[in-house]
Design a protein around this motif. Structure first.
Motif, PDB file in Angstrom:
ATOM      1  N   LEU A   1       3.347 -18.886  19.987  1.00 24.84           N
ATOM      2  CA  LEU A   1       3.849 -18.803  18.614  1.00 24.84           C
ATOM      3  C   LEU A   1       2.761 -18.918  17.561  1.00 24.84           C
ATOM      4  CD1 LEU A   1       7.062 -21.017  18.991  1.00 24.84           C
ATOM      5  CD2 LEU A   1       6.810 -18.541  19.336  1.00 24.84           C
ATOM      6  N   ILE A   2       1.514 -19.019  18.001  1.00 25.35           N
ATOM      7  CA  ILE A   2       0.388 -19.097  17.076  1.00 25.35           C
ATOM      8  C   ILE A   2      -0.430 -17.816  17.206  1.00 25.35           C
ATOM      9  CG2 ILE A   2      -1.684 -20.369  16.422  1.00 25.35           C
ATOM     10  CD1 ILE A   2       0.877 -21.938  15.937  1.00 25.35           C
TER      11      ILE A   2
ATOM     12  N   LYS B   1       9.508 -14.257  18.703  1.00 27.22           N
ATOM     13  CA  LYS B   1       8.267 -15.003  18.476  1.00 27.22           C
ATOM     14  C   LYS B   1       8.025 -15.242  16.985  1.00 27.22           C
ATOM     15  CE  LYS B   1       5.666 -12.377  21.223  1.00 27.22           C
ATOM     16  NZ  LYS B   1       4.491 -11.911  22.012  1.00 27.22           N
ATOM     17  N   LYS B   2       8.345 -14.254  16.194  1.00 21.47           N
ATOM     18  CA  LYS B   2       8.174 -14.401  14.744  1.00 21.47           C
ATOM     19  C   LYS B   2       9.136 -15.447  14.179  1.00 21.47           C
ATOM     20  CE  LYS B   2       8.296 -11.721  10.432  1.00 21.47           C
ATOM     21  NZ  LYS B   2       8.516 -10.375   9.825  1.00 21.47           N
TER      22      LYS B   2
ATOM     23  N   SER C   1       8.288 -19.002  15.503  1.00 25.49           N
ATOM     24  CA  SER C   1       7.070 -19.502  14.869  1.00 25.49           C
ATOM     25  C   SER C   1       7.376 -20.061  13.481  1.00 25.49           C
ATOM     26  CB  SER C   1       6.035 -18.381  14.766  1.00 25.49           C
ATOM     27  OG  SER C   1       4.869 -18.839  14.122  1.00 25.49           O
TER      28      SER C   1
ATOM     29  N   ASN D   1       6.960 -24.089  12.647  1.00 27.50           N
ATOM     30  CA  ASN D   1       6.025 -24.540  11.616  1.00 27.50           C
ATOM     31  C   ASN D   1       6.739 -25.305  10.503  1.00 27.50           C
ATOM     32  OD1 ASN D   1       3.384 -23.673  12.479  1.00 27.50           O
ATOM     33  ND2 ASN D   1       4.091 -21.569  12.192  1.00 27.50           N
TER      34      ASN D   1
ATOM     35  N   GLY E   1       3.428 -22.827  21.435  1.00 34.24           N
ATOM     36  CA  GLY E   1       4.450 -21.899  21.892  1.00 34.24           C
ATOM     37  C   GLY E   1       5.638 -22.656  22.450  1.00 34.24           C
TER      38      GLY E   1
END
Length: 391
Positions: free
Chosen positions: A188-189, A278-279, A282, A286, A308
Protein backbone atom coordinates in the motif's frame (compact mmCIF):
# COMPACT_ATOMS: atom_id res chain seq x y z
CA UNK A 1 -17.28 -5.30 -4.12
CA UNK A 2 -16.62 -6.09 -7.81
CA UNK A 3 -20.30 -6.30 -8.77
CA UNK A 4 -19.89 -4.91 -12.28
CA UNK A 5 -16.79 -7.01 -12.99
CA UNK A 6 -18.53 -10.23 -11.94
CA UNK A 7 -21.67 -9.26 -13.86
CA UNK A 8 -19.60 -8.81 -17.02
CA UNK A 9 -17.77 -12.08 -16.40
CA UNK A 10 -21.03 -13.96 -15.87
CA UNK A 11 -22.65 -12.52 -19.03
CA UNK A 12 -19.59 -13.31 -21.12
CA UNK A 13 -19.22 -16.79 -19.64
CA UNK A 14 -22.82 -17.90 -20.20
CA UNK A 15 -22.97 -16.24 -23.63
CA UNK A 16 -20.66 -19.08 -24.61
CA UNK A 17 -22.87 -21.75 -23.04
CA UNK A 18 -22.16 -24.25 -25.83
CA UNK A 19 -18.55 -24.44 -24.67
CA UNK A 20 -19.04 -23.75 -20.95
CA UNK A 21 -22.03 -25.97 -20.11
CA UNK A 22 -19.51 -28.56 -18.87
CA UNK A 23 -18.87 -26.29 -15.87
CA UNK A 24 -22.19 -27.62 -14.55
CA UNK A 25 -20.57 -31.06 -14.30
CA UNK A 26 -17.94 -32.27 -11.84
CA UNK A 27 -14.70 -30.58 -12.77
CA UNK A 28 -11.02 -31.59 -12.62
CA UNK A 29 -9.93 -32.01 -9.00
CA UNK A 30 -7.29 -29.27 -9.15
CA UNK A 31 -9.18 -26.95 -11.51
CA UNK A 32 -9.73 -26.59 -15.24
CA UNK A 33 -6.83 -25.95 -17.61
CA UNK A 34 -8.38 -22.58 -18.50
CA UNK A 35 -8.52 -21.47 -14.87
CA UNK A 36 -4.99 -22.64 -14.08
CA UNK A 37 -3.62 -20.97 -17.23
CA UNK A 38 -5.25 -17.65 -16.36
CA UNK A 39 -4.06 -17.80 -12.74
CA UNK A 40 -0.55 -18.70 -13.92
CA UNK A 41 -0.45 -15.69 -16.25
CA UNK A 42 -1.91 -13.33 -13.64
CA UNK A 43 0.47 -14.42 -10.87
CA UNK A 44 3.51 -14.29 -13.13
CA UNK A 45 2.65 -10.69 -13.98
CA UNK A 46 1.88 -9.65 -10.39
CA UNK A 47 4.90 -11.35 -8.84
CA UNK A 48 7.35 -10.59 -11.65
CA UNK A 49 8.24 -14.26 -11.46
CA UNK A 50 7.37 -17.29 -13.56
CA UNK A 51 4.55 -19.30 -11.95
CA UNK A 52 4.02 -22.55 -13.84
CA UNK A 53 0.60 -24.11 -14.27
CA UNK A 54 1.72 -27.51 -12.97
CA UNK A 55 2.57 -25.86 -9.64
CA UNK A 56 -1.01 -24.66 -9.08
CA UNK A 57 -4.22 -26.19 -7.77
CA UNK A 58 -7.67 -24.65 -7.31
CA UNK A 59 -9.14 -24.53 -3.79
CA UNK A 60 -12.35 -23.36 -2.17
CA UNK A 61 -10.50 -20.70 -0.20
CA UNK A 62 -7.50 -20.47 2.11
CA UNK A 63 -9.13 -21.86 5.27
CA UNK A 64 -10.45 -25.09 3.78
CA UNK A 65 -7.24 -25.46 1.81
CA UNK A 66 -5.28 -25.23 5.07
CA UNK A 67 -7.46 -27.97 6.56
CA UNK A 68 -6.76 -30.20 3.52
CA UNK A 69 -3.03 -29.59 3.82
CA UNK A 70 -3.07 -30.59 7.49
CA UNK A 71 -5.00 -33.78 6.69
CA UNK A 72 -2.64 -34.82 3.92
CA UNK A 73 0.82 -33.84 5.14
CA UNK A 74 0.80 -34.16 8.92
CA UNK A 75 0.41 -36.93 11.51
CA UNK A 76 -0.42 -36.83 15.21
CA UNK A 77 3.31 -36.67 15.91
CA UNK A 78 3.91 -33.66 13.64
CA UNK A 79 5.03 -30.67 15.71
CA UNK A 80 3.28 -27.39 14.93
CA UNK A 81 5.25 -24.14 14.72
CA UNK A 82 3.44 -20.80 14.70
CA UNK A 83 4.53 -17.21 14.75
CA UNK A 84 3.31 -15.51 17.92
CA UNK A 85 0.95 -13.65 17.58
CA UNK A 86 -0.82 -15.57 14.80
CA UNK A 87 -4.11 -15.39 12.90
CA UNK A 88 -6.62 -16.69 15.44
CA UNK A 89 -8.82 -18.68 13.04
CA UNK A 90 -5.76 -20.60 11.78
CA UNK A 91 -5.07 -21.55 15.40
CA UNK A 92 -8.64 -22.85 15.59
CA UNK A 93 -8.18 -24.93 12.43
CA UNK A 94 -5.05 -26.49 13.95
CA UNK A 95 -6.97 -27.35 17.11
CA UNK A 96 -9.76 -28.90 15.00
CA UNK A 97 -7.13 -31.33 13.70
CA UNK A 98 -6.12 -32.42 17.19
CA UNK A 99 -3.13 -30.12 17.73
CA UNK A 100 -3.20 -28.40 21.12
CA UNK A 101 -2.19 -24.73 21.44
CA UNK A 102 -0.26 -25.66 24.55
CA UNK A 103 1.99 -27.93 22.46
CA UNK A 104 2.72 -25.41 19.70
CA UNK A 105 6.26 -24.14 19.23
CA UNK A 106 5.40 -20.45 19.45
CA UNK A 107 8.03 -18.19 17.89
CA UNK A 108 7.78 -14.56 19.02
CA UNK A 109 7.45 -12.06 16.20
CA UNK A 110 9.91 -9.21 15.69
CA UNK A 111 9.58 -5.89 13.87
CA UNK A 112 11.55 -7.53 11.03
CA UNK A 113 9.19 -10.51 10.96
CA UNK A 114 9.71 -14.13 11.96
CA UNK A 115 12.38 -14.74 14.62
CA UNK A 116 14.51 -17.32 12.81
CA UNK A 117 17.25 -17.37 15.47
CA UNK A 118 14.71 -18.36 18.11
CA UNK A 119 13.31 -21.15 15.93
CA UNK A 120 16.76 -22.53 15.10
CA UNK A 121 17.66 -22.66 18.78
CA UNK A 122 14.50 -24.65 19.56
CA UNK A 123 14.97 -27.02 16.61
CA UNK A 124 18.57 -27.85 17.48
CA UNK A 125 17.60 -28.48 21.09
CA UNK A 126 14.71 -30.73 20.06
CA UNK A 127 16.37 -32.57 17.17
CA UNK A 128 18.24 -35.05 19.33
CA UNK A 129 15.01 -36.45 20.78
CA UNK A 130 12.54 -35.87 17.95
CA UNK A 131 11.79 -38.70 15.54
CA UNK A 132 11.49 -37.72 11.88
CA UNK A 133 8.25 -38.54 10.12
CA UNK A 134 8.18 -41.25 7.46
CA UNK A 135 8.93 -39.33 4.26
CA UNK A 136 7.77 -42.29 2.18
CA UNK A 137 4.22 -41.22 3.00
CA UNK A 138 5.05 -37.52 2.49
CA UNK A 139 4.26 -36.63 6.08
CA UNK A 140 6.36 -33.88 7.62
CA UNK A 141 8.01 -33.82 11.04
CA UNK A 142 7.11 -30.15 11.52
CA UNK A 143 4.56 -27.79 10.03
CA UNK A 144 5.15 -24.05 10.25
CA UNK A 145 2.14 -21.81 9.73
CA UNK A 146 2.67 -18.08 9.33
CA UNK A 147 1.83 -15.00 7.27
CA UNK A 148 5.20 -13.83 5.93
CA UNK A 149 4.00 -10.68 4.18
CA UNK A 150 1.90 -7.98 5.92
CA UNK A 151 1.13 -10.38 8.74
CA UNK A 152 -2.20 -10.90 10.42
CA UNK A 153 -2.38 -9.45 13.08
CA UNK A 154 0.73 -7.25 13.31
CA UNK A 155 1.14 -6.14 9.67
CA UNK A 156 4.85 -7.04 9.79
CA UNK A 157 6.82 -8.53 6.89
CA UNK A 158 9.60 -11.10 7.24
CA UNK A 159 12.79 -9.84 5.60
CA UNK A 160 14.45 -11.65 2.70
CA UNK A 161 17.53 -12.95 4.57
CA UNK A 162 15.23 -14.48 7.19
CA UNK A 163 13.18 -16.17 4.49
CA UNK A 164 16.32 -17.68 2.99
CA UNK A 165 17.38 -19.06 6.37
CA UNK A 166 13.91 -20.49 6.96
CA UNK A 167 14.19 -22.50 3.76
CA UNK A 168 17.56 -23.86 4.90
CA UNK A 169 16.07 -24.90 8.24
CA UNK A 170 13.04 -26.43 6.56
CA UNK A 171 15.25 -28.68 4.44
CA UNK A 172 17.42 -29.64 7.39
CA UNK A 173 14.60 -30.40 9.84
CA UNK A 174 11.85 -31.71 7.54
CA UNK A 175 9.52 -28.71 7.94
CA UNK A 176 6.56 -27.98 5.70
CA UNK A 177 6.15 -24.20 5.59
CA UNK A 178 2.51 -23.29 5.07
CA UNK A 179 2.63 -19.68 3.88
CA UNK A 180 -0.62 -17.79 4.26
CA UNK A 181 0.08 -15.45 1.34
CA UNK A 182 -3.30 -13.75 1.06
CA UNK A 183 -1.85 -10.22 1.49
CA UNK A 184 1.12 -10.71 -0.85
CA UNK A 185 -0.43 -8.62 -3.64
CA UNK A 186 -1.52 -5.76 -1.37
CA UNK A 187 1.45 -3.41 -0.86
CA UNK A 188 0.00 0.00 0.00
CA UNK A 189 3.04 2.27 -0.10
CA UNK A 190 4.17 3.54 -3.51
CA UNK A 191 7.48 2.02 -4.53
CA UNK A 192 7.52 -0.62 -1.80
CA UNK A 193 9.02 -3.86 -3.09
CA UNK A 194 7.72 -6.98 -1.35
CA UNK A 195 10.46 -9.53 -0.50
CA UNK A 196 10.76 -12.61 -2.68
CA UNK A 197 8.19 -15.23 -1.78
CA UNK A 198 9.26 -18.32 0.18
CA UNK A 199 7.83 -20.60 -2.51
CA UNK A 200 10.12 -18.93 -5.08
CA UNK A 201 13.17 -19.27 -2.81
CA UNK A 202 12.34 -22.94 -2.21
CA UNK A 203 11.86 -23.56 -5.94
CA UNK A 204 15.34 -22.27 -6.76
CA UNK A 205 17.10 -25.09 -4.92
CA UNK A 206 14.31 -27.64 -4.65
CA UNK A 207 14.93 -31.35 -4.63
CA UNK A 208 12.11 -33.82 -4.20
CA UNK A 209 8.76 -32.68 -2.84
CA UNK A 210 9.86 -29.22 -1.67
CA UNK A 211 9.18 -27.59 1.69
CA UNK A 212 6.76 -24.73 0.96
CA UNK A 213 3.08 -24.42 0.09
CA UNK A 214 1.80 -20.95 -0.76
CA UNK A 215 -1.87 -20.75 0.21
CA UNK A 216 -3.85 -17.92 -1.37
CA UNK A 217 -7.35 -16.67 -2.02
CA UNK A 218 -9.46 -14.37 -4.16
CA UNK A 219 -11.19 -13.23 -0.95
CA UNK A 220 -8.67 -10.43 -0.36
CA UNK A 221 -8.24 -9.31 -3.97
CA UNK A 222 -11.78 -9.78 -5.31
CA UNK A 223 -14.58 -10.85 -2.94
CA UNK A 224 -14.80 -13.33 -0.02
CA UNK A 225 -18.14 -14.69 -1.18
CA UNK A 226 -16.47 -16.27 -4.22
CA UNK A 227 -15.00 -18.96 -1.91
CA UNK A 228 -12.22 -19.55 -4.40
CA UNK A 229 -8.46 -19.74 -4.01
CA UNK A 230 -5.35 -21.57 -5.08
CA UNK A 231 -2.23 -23.16 -3.74
CA UNK A 232 1.20 -22.99 -5.31
CA UNK A 233 3.62 -25.81 -4.53
CA UNK A 234 6.02 -28.24 -6.16
CA UNK A 235 4.49 -30.41 -8.91
CA UNK A 236 5.01 -33.40 -6.58
CA UNK A 237 2.91 -31.87 -3.79
CA UNK A 238 0.26 -30.70 -6.25
CA UNK A 239 0.08 -34.22 -7.68
CA UNK A 240 -0.35 -35.70 -4.21
CA UNK A 241 -3.17 -33.26 -3.55
CA UNK A 242 -4.86 -34.09 -6.84
CA UNK A 243 -4.83 -37.82 -6.05
CA UNK A 244 -6.14 -37.47 -2.51
CA UNK A 245 -9.64 -38.47 -1.50
CA UNK A 246 -10.21 -34.95 -0.23
CA UNK A 247 -9.75 -33.48 -3.70
CA UNK A 248 -11.21 -36.33 -5.73
CA UNK A 249 -14.45 -37.04 -3.89
CA UNK A 250 -16.39 -34.25 -5.61
CA UNK A 251 -14.11 -33.01 -8.35
CA UNK A 252 -13.35 -29.31 -8.55
CA UNK A 253 -14.33 -27.64 -5.25
CA UNK A 254 -15.83 -24.58 -6.97
CA UNK A 255 -16.08 -25.28 -10.67
CA UNK A 256 -18.59 -22.67 -11.92
CA UNK A 257 -17.07 -19.80 -9.94
CA UNK A 258 -13.61 -20.73 -11.24
CA UNK A 259 -14.98 -20.35 -14.78
CA UNK A 260 -16.36 -16.90 -13.98
CA UNK A 261 -13.11 -15.79 -12.34
CA UNK A 262 -11.06 -17.14 -15.25
CA UNK A 263 -13.18 -14.95 -17.52
CA UNK A 264 -12.57 -11.92 -15.26
CA UNK A 265 -8.85 -12.66 -15.21
CA UNK A 266 -8.72 -12.88 -19.00
CA UNK A 267 -10.59 -9.58 -19.45
CA UNK A 268 -8.30 -7.74 -17.03
CA UNK A 269 -11.12 -6.99 -14.56
CA UNK A 270 -9.34 -8.74 -11.67
CA UNK A 271 -6.21 -6.68 -12.26
CA UNK A 272 -8.25 -3.47 -12.47
CA UNK A 273 -10.13 -4.28 -9.27
CA UNK A 274 -6.90 -5.09 -7.43
CA UNK A 275 -5.39 -1.74 -8.40
CA UNK A 276 -8.53 0.03 -7.15
CA UNK A 277 -8.37 -1.86 -3.84
CA UNK A 278 -4.76 -0.90 -3.24
CA UNK A 279 -5.58 2.76 -3.79
CA UNK A 280 -8.62 2.68 -1.48
CA UNK A 281 -6.90 0.66 1.24
CA UNK A 282 -3.87 2.94 1.14
CA UNK A 283 -6.05 6.00 1.65
CA UNK A 284 -7.92 4.36 4.54
CA UNK A 285 -4.77 3.06 6.19
CA UNK A 286 -2.97 6.40 6.07
CA UNK A 287 -5.99 8.32 7.40
CA UNK A 288 -6.50 5.87 10.28
CA UNK A 289 -2.82 5.63 11.13
CA UNK A 290 -2.31 9.40 11.14
CA UNK A 291 -5.30 9.92 13.45
CA UNK A 292 -4.11 7.25 15.88
CA UNK A 293 -0.57 8.61 15.86
CA UNK A 294 -1.84 12.06 16.80
CA UNK A 295 -4.54 11.07 19.31
CA UNK A 296 -3.70 7.86 21.17
CA UNK A 297 -3.00 8.51 24.85
CA UNK A 298 0.49 8.57 26.35
CA UNK A 299 1.94 5.11 26.95
CA UNK A 300 0.16 3.43 24.04
CA UNK A 301 2.55 2.15 21.35
CA UNK A 302 1.57 2.24 17.69
CA UNK A 303 3.31 -0.27 15.42
CA UNK A 304 5.17 1.23 12.48
CA UNK A 305 2.97 2.35 9.59
CA UNK A 306 1.90 -0.78 7.65
CA UNK A 307 3.47 -1.21 4.24
CA UNK A 308 0.53 -3.29 3.09
CA UNK A 309 -2.20 -5.72 4.08
CA UNK A 310 -5.22 -4.97 6.28
CA UNK A 311 -4.03 -4.30 9.82
CA UNK A 312 -2.67 -1.87 12.41
CA UNK A 313 -1.28 -3.22 15.71
CA UNK A 314 -1.47 -1.28 18.98
CA UNK A 315 0.18 -2.12 22.32
CA UNK A 316 -1.13 -0.82 25.65
CA UNK A 317 0.96 -0.63 28.83
CA UNK A 318 1.65 -4.10 30.24
CA UNK A 319 -0.82 -4.05 33.13
CA UNK A 320 -3.85 -3.42 30.91
CA UNK A 321 -6.12 -5.95 29.18
CA UNK A 322 -7.69 -4.93 25.86
CA UNK A 323 -10.39 -7.59 26.10
CA UNK A 324 -11.54 -6.44 29.55
CA UNK A 325 -11.56 -2.80 28.39
CA UNK A 326 -13.73 -3.72 25.41
CA UNK A 327 -16.06 -5.79 27.58
CA UNK A 328 -16.44 -3.04 30.20
CA UNK A 329 -17.00 -0.36 27.55
CA UNK A 330 -19.66 -2.34 25.69
CA UNK A 331 -21.75 -2.60 28.88
CA UNK A 332 -20.75 0.56 30.73
CA UNK A 333 -19.00 -1.39 33.50
CA UNK A 334 -16.03 -0.73 35.74
CA UNK A 335 -12.42 -0.99 34.59
CA UNK A 336 -9.29 0.25 36.35
CA UNK A 337 -11.34 1.73 39.19
CA UNK A 338 -13.84 3.73 37.10
CA UNK A 339 -17.07 3.15 35.20
CA UNK A 340 -16.33 3.42 31.49
CA UNK A 341 -18.56 5.35 29.13
CA UNK A 342 -20.64 2.95 27.05
CA UNK A 343 -19.24 2.91 23.50
CA UNK A 344 -20.49 1.24 20.31
CA UNK A 345 -17.19 0.06 18.90
CA UNK A 346 -15.34 -3.16 18.14
CA UNK A 347 -11.74 -4.30 17.77
CA UNK A 348 -9.84 -7.59 17.96
CA UNK A 349 -8.19 -7.99 21.40
CA UNK A 350 -4.66 -9.36 21.28
CA UNK A 351 -5.32 -12.38 23.49
CA UNK A 352 -7.17 -14.21 20.69
CA UNK A 353 -3.98 -14.32 18.59
CA UNK A 354 -1.89 -16.22 21.15
CA UNK A 355 -2.13 -18.96 23.75
CA UNK A 356 -0.80 -16.83 26.60
CA UNK A 357 0.46 -13.42 25.43
CA UNK A 358 -0.58 -10.07 23.91
CA UNK A 359 -3.52 -9.43 26.23
CA UNK A 360 -2.52 -5.76 26.18
CA UNK A 361 -2.64 -5.51 22.36
CA UNK A 362 -5.30 -4.49 19.83
CA UNK A 363 -5.63 -5.32 16.13
CA UNK A 364 -7.48 -2.85 13.93
CA UNK A 365 -8.57 -3.56 10.35
CA UNK A 366 -9.00 -0.80 7.77
CA UNK A 367 -10.29 -3.05 4.97
CA UNK A 368 -14.05 -3.07 5.52
CA UNK A 369 -15.28 0.35 6.60
CA UNK A 370 -15.15 3.67 4.77
CA UNK A 371 -12.54 6.25 5.77
CA UNK A 372 -15.21 8.31 7.53
CA UNK A 373 -16.40 5.39 9.65
CA UNK A 374 -12.83 4.37 10.44
CA UNK A 375 -12.03 7.86 11.69
CA UNK A 376 -15.19 7.93 13.80
CA UNK A 377 -14.21 4.57 15.29
CA UNK A 378 -10.66 5.78 15.89
CA UNK A 379 -11.97 8.84 17.73
CA UNK A 380 -14.07 6.61 19.99
CA UNK A 381 -11.15 4.26 20.57
CA UNK A 382 -8.82 7.07 21.57
CA UNK A 383 -11.44 8.47 23.95
CA UNK A 384 -11.99 5.02 25.46
CA UNK A 385 -8.29 4.30 25.96
CA UNK A 386 -7.69 7.75 27.43
CA UNK A 387 -10.46 7.05 29.95
CA UNK A 388 -9.48 3.42 30.66
CA UNK A 389 -5.76 4.07 31.11
CA UNK A 390 -6.08 7.21 33.23
CA UNK A 391 -4.28 7.01 36.57
Amino acid sequence: MPVEAMSRASASFWANAEANYTYLQYGPAIGSDEFLEEVSTFLSQEYGDSVEKDCLALTSGASQSFANILSLFTTKSTKIIVEDPAYFLALNVLEDHGFSKQDFISVPSEVTGFNVDYLEHILRKESARFEQADSAFHKFSYLLYFVPTFSNPTGRTTLLHKRERLIQLAREFDILIMCDDVYQMLPLIDGHKVPERLIAIDRAGRTGVGNVISNNSFSKIMAPGLRLGWIEASPVLVSLLSKSGLMNSGGSPNHIVSGLVATALKSGDVKQHLEMLKKVYSERMNALYDFLRDNLPHGVELEERPLGGFFIWITLPDKHDAFLIQQASSQGLEYNGRILKKQKMSYAPGRIFSSNRYGNCIRLSFAFYSKEKLLDGARRLCELLTEALAQ
